[in-house]
Design a protein around this motif. Sequence first.
Motif, short mmCIF file in Angstrom:
data_model
loop_
_atom_site.label_atom_id
_atom_site.label_comp_id
_atom_site.label_asym_id
_atom_site.label_seq_id
_atom_site.Cartn_x
_atom_site.Cartn_y
_atom_site.Cartn_z
N ASP A 102 -11.37 9.03 -9.03
CA ASP A 102 -11.94 8.50 -7.82
C ASP A 102 -10.51 8.24 -7.08
O ASP A 102 -9.99 7.30 -7.40
CB ASP A 102 -12.72 7.47 -8.22
N ALA A 103 -10.37 8.86 -5.97
CA ALA A 103 -9.08 8.75 -5.23
C ALA A 103 -9.48 7.65 -4.24
O ALA A 103 -8.46 7.39 -3.74
CB ALA A 103 -8.85 10.02 -4.36
N SER A 104 -10.63 7.18 -4.11
CA SER A 104 -10.96 5.95 -3.18
C SER A 104 -9.95 4.78 -3.75
O SER A 104 -9.81 3.78 -2.89
CB SER A 104 -12.70 5.53 -3.26
N SER A 105 -9.75 4.49 -4.91
CA SER A 105 -9.13 3.40 -5.33
C SER A 105 -7.50 3.66 -4.86
O SER A 105 -6.92 2.41 -4.89
CB SER A 105 -8.98 3.05 -6.85
N PHE A 106 -7.19 4.56 -4.28
CA PHE A 106 -5.96 5.03 -4.10
C PHE A 106 -5.61 4.82 -2.46
O PHE A 106 -4.89 4.45 -1.66
CB PHE A 106 -5.25 6.16 -4.30
N ASN A 107 -6.70 5.35 -1.91
CA ASN A 107 -6.83 5.62 -0.37
C ASN A 107 -8.08 5.15 0.53
O ASN A 107 -8.36 5.34 1.62
CB ASN A 107 -6.47 7.04 0.07
N GLN A 108 -8.88 4.18 -0.11
CA GLN A 108 -10.03 3.59 0.35
C GLN A 108 -11.09 4.45 0.97
O GLN A 108 -11.74 4.00 1.92
CB GLN A 108 -9.37 2.66 1.60
N THR A 109 -11.34 5.59 0.43
CA THR A 109 -12.27 6.53 0.82
C THR A 109 -13.03 7.12 -0.50
O THR A 109 -12.18 7.07 -1.56
CB THR A 109 -11.61 7.83 1.56
N GLN A 110 -14.18 7.37 -0.38
CA GLN A 110 -14.89 8.12 -1.59
C GLN A 110 -14.61 9.33 -1.78
O GLN A 110 -15.27 10.26 -0.97
CB GLN A 110 -16.33 7.90 -1.31
N ASP A 111 -13.62 9.66 -2.64
CA ASP A 111 -13.28 11.05 -2.79
C ASP A 111 -12.86 11.13 -4.16
O ASP A 111 -11.96 10.78 -4.79
CB ASP A 111 -11.73 10.95 -1.84
N TRP A 112 -13.51 11.99 -4.96
CA TRP A 112 -13.38 12.60 -6.23
C TRP A 112 -12.73 13.76 -6.25
O TRP A 112 -13.03 14.75 -5.49
CB TRP A 112 -14.51 12.70 -6.94
N LYS A 113 -11.86 13.82 -6.82
CA LYS A 113 -10.57 15.17 -6.73
C LYS A 113 -10.04 15.38 -8.02
O LYS A 113 -9.74 14.36 -8.83
CB LYS A 113 -9.75 15.22 -5.54
N TYR A 114 -9.68 16.54 -8.32
CA TYR A 114 -8.74 16.86 -9.38
C TYR A 114 -7.36 16.75 -8.92
O TYR A 114 -6.74 16.89 -7.99
CB TYR A 114 -8.93 18.44 -10.00
N GLY A 115 -6.49 16.10 -9.80
CA GLY A 115 -5.01 16.14 -9.55
C GLY A 115 -4.15 15.24 -10.67
O GLY A 115 -4.77 14.97 -11.79
N TYR A 116 -3.27 14.55 -10.16
CA TYR A 116 -2.25 13.86 -11.20
C TYR A 116 -2.57 12.31 -10.90
O TYR A 116 -1.38 11.84 -10.12
CB TYR A 116 -1.00 14.28 -11.33
N PRO A 117 -3.48 11.73 -11.02
CA PRO A 117 -3.93 10.34 -10.70
C PRO A 117 -2.59 9.35 -11.24
O PRO A 117 -2.56 8.13 -10.32
CB PRO A 117 -5.12 9.65 -11.28
N PHE A 118 -1.82 9.43 -12.23
CA PHE A 118 -0.85 8.52 -12.63
C PHE A 118 0.62 8.70 -11.91
O PHE A 118 1.23 7.89 -12.24
CB PHE A 118 -0.78 8.51 -14.15
N GLN A 119 0.59 9.82 -11.11
CA GLN A 119 1.76 9.88 -10.57
C GLN A 119 1.95 8.96 -9.42
O GLN A 119 3.10 8.22 -9.19
CB GLN A 119 2.10 11.44 -9.73
N ASP A 120 0.54 8.25 -8.80
CA ASP A 120 0.76 7.32 -7.50
C ASP A 120 0.83 5.81 -8.11
O ASP A 120 0.80 5.08 -7.41
CB ASP A 120 -0.22 7.85 -6.77
N LEU A 121 0.82 5.55 -9.58
CA LEU A 121 1.00 4.54 -9.86
C LEU A 121 2.32 3.77 -10.08
O LEU A 121 2.92 4.14 -11.12
CB LEU A 121 0.14 4.16 -11.37
N HIS A 122 2.89 3.22 -9.10
CA HIS A 122 4.22 2.92 -9.17
C HIS A 122 4.48 1.65 -9.85
O HIS A 122 5.59 1.55 -10.53
CB HIS A 122 4.67 2.79 -7.52
N ASN A 123 3.40 0.72 -9.97
CA ASN A 123 3.78 -0.56 -10.45
C ASN A 123 3.13 -0.66 -12.03
O ASN A 123 3.20 -1.41 -12.69
CB ASN A 123 3.10 -1.73 -9.74
N ARG A 124 2.44 0.46 -12.46
CA ARG A 124 2.09 0.42 -13.68
C ARG A 124 2.38 1.89 -14.51
O ARG A 124 2.63 2.65 -13.94
CB ARG A 124 0.33 0.41 -13.74
N ASN A 125 2.64 1.83 -15.71
CA ASN A 125 2.75 2.97 -16.50
C ASN A 125 1.68 3.10 -17.37
O ASN A 125 1.21 2.43 -18.13
CB ASN A 125 4.07 2.76 -17.58
#
Length: 183
Positions: A102-125
């Motif tokens: 769910d990309a909405s947690s990253f860009n505030q829109t309702q958007d389910w997509k395929y990708g690499y969600p953990f690449q954008d977590l800069h403050n958590r591993n």
Amino acid sequence: MLSSPDAMACSRTCSRILGLSLGTTALFAAGANLVLLFPNWDVTYLLRGLIGRHAMLGSGLWGGGLMMFIALLSGSLAILGALICFITSGVALKDGPFCMFDASSFNQTQDWKYGYPFQDLHNRNYLYDDSLWNSVCLEPSKAVIWHVSFFSMLLCISLLQILLVVIHFFNSFLGLFCSLCDK
């Protein structure tokens, strides 16, 4: 004395053991990479093209597998194949699995997509925060566990292969020098 028959026998025995070990690790690397193409043993992800680029690269198949069999002929290809498999597996572990999230947690829109969600977590591993393992990736189920398990396996196998090839190089030089001293 370097030219003793015992040293030559030891060198030959070591070569046999190293050859069998490299062959075995090649089979395990190829097998681990094949399993990564079928998350949760489901072929539909592969057929729909929903496999991550690290698994599709197939470094365990050709880098850790095929090149290790060729390694019995050429040591430089063996070290290259093991290094490629090691680096690709490390990058895959850093990037995380390819999954639906769910990309909405990253860009505030309702958007389910395929990708690499953990690449954008800069403050958590994600590797150290297992609370993310079942909450971020929606499909395939247990994608993180699958990804971490098999890429960790490939990382360890390729590290073992690097070690075995280095030992093989030293053993070959020992065998060469012992045979030269024997003549």
